[in-house]
Design a protein around this motif. Structure first.
Motif, PDB file in Angstrom:
ATOM      1  N   PHE A   1      18.141  54.025  13.047  1.00 41.76           N
ATOM      2  CA  PHE A   1      17.927  52.960  14.027  1.00 41.76           C
ATOM      3  C   PHE A   1      16.554  52.294  13.934  1.00 41.76           C
ATOM      4  O   PHE A   1      16.362  51.217  14.497  1.00 41.76           O
TER       5      PHE A   1
ATOM      6  N   THR B   1      26.203  58.890  13.628  1.00 41.09           N
ATOM      7  CA  THR B   1      25.380  57.809  14.166  1.00 41.09           C
ATOM      8  C   THR B   1      25.477  57.750  15.689  1.00 41.09           C
ATOM      9  O   THR B   1      24.469  57.563  16.385  1.00 41.09           O
TER      10      THR B   1
ATOM     11  N   THR C   1      20.938  61.029  21.368  1.00 41.20           N
ATOM     12  CA  THR C   1      19.746  61.886  21.485  1.00 41.20           C
ATOM     13  C   THR C   1      18.456  61.066  21.550  1.00 41.20           C
ATOM     14  O   THR C   1      17.551  61.372  22.322  1.00 41.20           O
ATOM     15  N   LYS C   2      18.358  60.035  20.702  1.00 45.19           N
ATOM     16  CA  LYS C   2      17.188  59.144  20.666  1.00 45.19           C
ATOM     17  C   LYS C   2      15.880  59.917  20.489  1.00 45.19           C
ATOM     18  O   LYS C   2      14.861  59.581  21.082  1.00 45.19           O
TER      19      LYS C   2
ATOM     20  N   PRO D   1      13.187  60.500  17.823  1.00 45.76           N
ATOM     21  CA  PRO D   1      12.753  60.014  16.515  1.00 45.76           C
ATOM     22  C   PRO D   1      12.023  61.062  15.681  1.00 45.76           C
ATOM     23  O   PRO D   1      11.752  60.839  14.501  1.00 45.76           O
TER      24      PRO D   1
ATOM     25  N   LEU E   1      23.440  60.615  17.081  1.00 47.40           N
ATOM     26  CA  LEU E   1      21.999  60.347  17.022  1.00 47.40           C
ATOM     27  C   LEU E   1      21.580  59.320  18.067  1.00 47.40           C
ATOM     28  O   LEU E   1      20.483  59.406  18.628  1.00 47.40           O
ATOM     29  N   SER E   2      22.455  58.349  18.320  1.00 44.98           N
ATOM     30  CA  SER E   2      22.116  57.327  19.318  1.00 44.98           C
ATOM     31  C   SER E   2      22.039  57.919  20.723  1.00 44.98           C
ATOM     32  O   SER E   2      21.337  57.395  21.585  1.00 44.98           O
TER      33      SER E   2
ATOM     34  N   SER F   1      17.987  61.621  10.971  1.00 44.83           N
ATOM     35  CA  SER F   1      17.371  61.560  12.289  1.00 44.83           C
ATOM     36  C   SER F   1      17.617  60.180  12.902  1.00 44.83           C
ATOM     37  O   SER F   1      18.076  59.252  12.226  1.00 44.83           O
ATOM     38  N   TYR F   2      17.291  60.048  14.157  1.00 43.12           N
ATOM     39  CA  TYR F   2      17.422  58.768  14.856  1.00 43.12           C
ATOM     40  C   TYR F   2      16.587  57.695  14.161  1.00 43.12           C
ATOM     41  O   TYR F   2      17.017  56.545  14.012  1.00 43.12           O
ATOM     42  N   GLN F   3      15.421  58.068  13.713  1.00 40.79           N
ATOM     43  CA  GLN F   3      14.507  57.125  13.067  1.00 40.79           C
ATOM     44  C   GLN F   3      15.081  56.592  11.754  1.00 40.79           C
ATOM     45  O   GLN F   3      14.912  55.407  11.431  1.00 40.79           O
TER      46      GLN F   3
END
Length: 286
Positions: free
Chosen positions: A45, A104, A110-111, A113, A107-108, A40-42
């Motif tokens: 990042f 990556t 979509t943001k 978390p 995911l960046s 996931s984004y979380q």
């Protein structure tokens, strides 16, 4: 069409990868955490969970994905036999690294978390392997069922589609990243197809392996009239009077060479698979 001789003969890296995938999937499945392994984004990042980046490259999130994935990984061992364990290890790391970069970036964008956007498992290696499978493995048999035409490659494609759609968007995204990674390897960016690990690293698998095969792409199954001339021109030992083993012949046949041509090349190469492969490739190039 087949993956060559049964088992993991001359495919130690594939063997280690399959075992690791099975163990990680079963371990996290027993603990009930396999469904939480998706990235996931979380994870990347915010908390930067390195352990999750590594584990997600091995452990599938469901039993269905595990069976389909292991079947495909086992079949694709033919590529390790073709290019050798050292270069196949490079292929694994390259496809995994490129896929991770692409994931990556995704995911960046979509943001989100809260959502595990990408499913876990060795999708990078599996779907990167479909690129040489599509381009290099010849169709050797065609048949029809109820008016629908199939080939001996159809079942591999069907297993790939099942795996690709197993988690819907989460698996489709990771599968596409793997295909892109395999395409970049095929295009030989940065000369990646010639890259090798130092010999001391490759020797970690040496006790499981037989001599590595040629790194050239697999040609179509055919007999070349130039085989005899190329065999004589190739700097190899004098022809052997020993009949080539059926296992060695099967290995060359699994790479797409004609059975009679494979037998003749092995005789000229004194049963050295590396030298026989080079003879066949040189004959095909002419």
């Amino acid at each position: 069409m087949n993956g060559g001789p049964s088992g993991f003969n001359n495919a130690p890296v594939t063997k280690a990868f399959v075992i690791a995938t099975a163990l990680f999937t079963v371990f996290f499945g027993i603990r009930g955490g396999s469904s939480k392994l998706g990235l996931s984004y979380q994870d990347i990042f915010e908390k930067f969970r390195i352990w999750k980046l590594i584990i997600s490259a091995f452990a599938f999130s469901s039993t269905t994905e595990l069976f389909s994935g292991l079947y495909l990984l086992y079949f694709f061992r033919v590529f390790e036999r073709q290019i050798g364990s050292n270069k196949y290890s490079v292929f694994i790391l390259f496809s995994g690294f490129v896929s991770l970069i692409l994931e990556t970036i995704l995911l960046s964008l979509t943001k989100d978390p809260t959502a595990n956007l990408l499913t876990s498992g060795p999708y990078a290696l599996v779907f990167a392997s479909f690129v040489p499978f599509f381009l290099d493995i010849p169709v050797t048999k065609r048949f029809g069922v109820l008016g629908v035409h199939f080939s001996d490659k159809s079942f591999i494609y069907l297993a790939g589609v099942q795996l690709l759609l197993s988690s819907w968007k989460r698996s489709i995204f990771t599968g596409i990243c793997g295909i892109i990674a395999g395409s970049l390897y095929r295009l030989n960016i940065f000369g990646i197809r010639k890259a090798k690990f130092p010999e001391f690293m490759a020797s970690l698998f040496s006790r499981f392996s037989l001599p590595s095969l040629s790194s050239q792409s697999q040609p179509p199954r055919r007999t070349s009239p130039n085989l005899g001339r190329q065999a004589r021109a190739y700097r190899a030992p004098m022809p052997s009077t020993t009949e080539p083993s059926e296992e060695a012949i099967a290995t060359l046949v699994s790479m797409g060479f004609d059975q009679n041509a494979a037998r003749q090349a092995l005789v000229h190469a004194r049963n050295d698979i590396n030298a026989a492969t080079n003879i066949l490739l040189e004959a095909h190039s002419h």
